[in-house]
Motif scaffolding. Structure first.
Motif, short mmCIF file in Angstrom:
data_model
loop_
_atom_site.label_atom_id
_atom_site.label_comp_id
_atom_site.label_asym_id
_atom_site.label_seq_id
_atom_site.Cartn_x
_atom_site.Cartn_y
_atom_site.Cartn_z
N MET A 28 79.49 62.45 82.42
CA MET A 28 79.35 62.74 81.23
C MET A 28 77.59 62.47 80.78
SD MET A 28 81.03 61.42 77.83
CE MET A 28 79.92 59.66 77.95
N LEU A 29 77.30 61.20 81.26
CA LEU A 29 76.00 60.68 80.82
C LEU A 29 74.87 61.35 81.51
CD1 LEU A 29 76.68 56.95 80.72
CD2 LEU A 29 76.17 58.20 78.82
N THR A 30 75.03 61.69 82.69
CA THR A 30 74.03 62.22 83.57
C THR A 30 74.05 63.97 83.31
OG1 THR A 30 75.77 62.48 85.30
CG2 THR A 30 74.06 60.61 85.46
N LEU A 35 73.72 60.28 75.62
CA LEU A 35 75.27 60.51 74.91
C LEU A 35 75.30 61.88 74.40
CD1 LEU A 35 75.67 57.18 73.08
CD2 LEU A 35 76.90 57.95 74.98
N PRO A 36 76.19 62.63 74.65
CA PRO A 36 76.79 63.92 74.05
C PRO A 36 77.28 63.49 72.57
CG PRO A 36 78.54 63.30 75.63
CD PRO A 36 77.51 62.10 75.83
N GLY A 37 77.91 64.47 71.91
CA GLY A 37 78.50 64.33 70.70
C GLY A 37 79.52 63.46 70.79
N GLY A 148 84.69 66.83 86.51
CA GLY A 148 85.39 67.43 85.34
C GLY A 148 84.75 66.97 84.27
N ALA A 149 84.00 65.83 84.06
CA ALA A 149 83.27 65.54 82.75
C ALA A 149 81.97 66.13 82.89
CB ALA A 149 83.07 63.81 82.84
N THR A 150 81.40 66.50 84.22
CA THR A 150 80.26 67.30 84.02
C THR A 150 80.53 68.58 83.44
OG1 THR A 150 79.28 66.10 85.91
CG2 THR A 150 78.41 68.18 85.60
N ILE A 151 81.60 69.14 83.86
CA ILE A 151 82.06 70.68 83.42
C ILE A 151 82.19 70.46 81.63
CG2 ILE A 151 83.65 72.35 83.31
CD1 ILE A 151 84.31 71.65 86.40
N SER A 161 77.05 65.98 90.51
CA SER A 161 78.47 65.75 90.39
C SER A 161 79.34 65.93 91.48
CB SER A 161 79.11 66.80 89.15
OG SER A 161 79.15 67.96 89.56
N LEU A 162 78.76 66.61 92.29
CA LEU A 162 79.64 66.85 93.75
C LEU A 162 79.18 65.84 94.66
CD1 LEU A 162 79.18 70.83 94.55
CD2 LEU A 162 81.18 69.50 93.91
N LEU A 163 78.32 65.30 94.70
CA LEU A 163 77.76 64.14 95.60
C LEU A 163 78.60 62.95 94.88
CD1 LEU A 163 74.10 64.50 96.19
CD2 LEU A 163 75.94 64.71 97.70
#
Length: 287
Positions: A28-30, A35-37, A148-151, A161-163
């Motif tokens: 999520m952070l990367t 920070l997102p909402g 999933g968090a990246t998506i 995210s894959l790595l």
């Protein structure tokens, strides 16, 4: 009600959420480069709690008879009668709904792919009945956390995210192999499949070491992929490497279940926390 909730959380080892949740937060952070909402953070955490609770409870239900026959696991909640199957199935249903609602609230791609995640969560409890690939399937279920968090944030799958997911896959498959060394004779007697039951303890630990070596290489590669990841993140990666070596020293020297518990839970929970804290500090000072 509070006591029943506590018992249910004990049954699914809720504290083991520490293994995967930090990697979801790293994804999520990367992806957000910060920070997102609030609601994105909230629904990512809810999705993680729902998926992990569903998967673990389903595993406890489907393995109840096997657990009853195994002296090491006979006192688990369902075989011991502490939790009824009805309660457990209700928990599965509630956590499934929570997971799907959270995925739907995040974005359309997250919702569509959530059913793939559910498929792996359902598949894993059956794997030990017909394939030693059970360890890999467990790794895949946990690897979905950073992906999933990246998506959820970016609406797409990134190379980073894959790595990171590849690291989580091999890291968790390896520590599951280490954990399974406790049940070699039982698994063989029950015709259950695991790498330790197939290869024996020594070779199984060698396979786990190989998995962890490749996992560390993927984590190191990930640290070089994003230009805004700095020295603190890289230092965290180095600490993780040291902890993986320590985990294998514990596993090789294990003389009782407490040693395996330290290698399995204590060290691995610290690994996920170390890389998460390193990411947070890196974000604060370098991004």
């Amino acid at each position: 009600m509070l006591s029943r909730i506590t018992i249910l959380l004990e049954m699914i080892k809720f504290s083991h959420t520490l293994f995967a949740l930090p990697f979801a937060l790293i994804g999520m952070l990367t992806a957000a480069r910060g920070l997102p909402g609030f609601w994105t953070i909230f629904w990512i955490v809810m999705a993680m709690v729902g998926a992990r609770t569903m998967g673990m409870t389903l595993n406890r239900i489907l393995d109840a008879e096997i657990d009853r026959r195994n002296p090491r696991t006979a006192e688990r909640h369902i075989p011991a009668g502490v939790v009824s199957r009805r309660e457990a199935w209700l928990l599965v249903a509630a956590s499934f709904v929570l997971f799907e609602v959270a995925a739907w609230a995040l974005n359309p791609l997250a919702f569509k792919l959530s059913f793939v995640a559910v498929g792996f969560l359902v598949l894993y409890p059956f794997m030990k009945r017909f394939s030693v690939a059970a360890h890999i399937v467990l790794g895949l279920t946990l690897a979905m956390a950073p992906i999933g968090a990246t998506i959820a944030v970016a609406g797409e799958i990134t190379l980073y995210s894959l790595l990171l997911g590849g690291f989580v896959l091999l890291w968790s498959a390896a520590f599951d192999i280490i954990y399974a060394t406790q049940d070699i004779e039982f698994d063989r007697s029950q015709k259950l499949f695991s790498i330790p039951a197939w290869l024996g303890q020594r070779r199984a630990l060698q396979v786990a070491a190989l998995f962890h070596g490749v996992a560390f290489a993927l984590l190191l590669l990930s640290s070089m992929l994003l230009e805004y990841l700095g020295g603190i993140y890289l230092a965290g990666v180095g600490v993780v490497g040291v902890m993986l070596v320590y985990e294998h020293l514990l596993a090789w020297r294990a003389k009782d279940p407490a040693d395996i518990d330290r290698a399995f839970f204590t060290v691995n929970s610290y690994i996920s926390i170390v890389i998460f804290v390193a990411t947070c500090l890196d974000a604060i000072f370098f991004w």
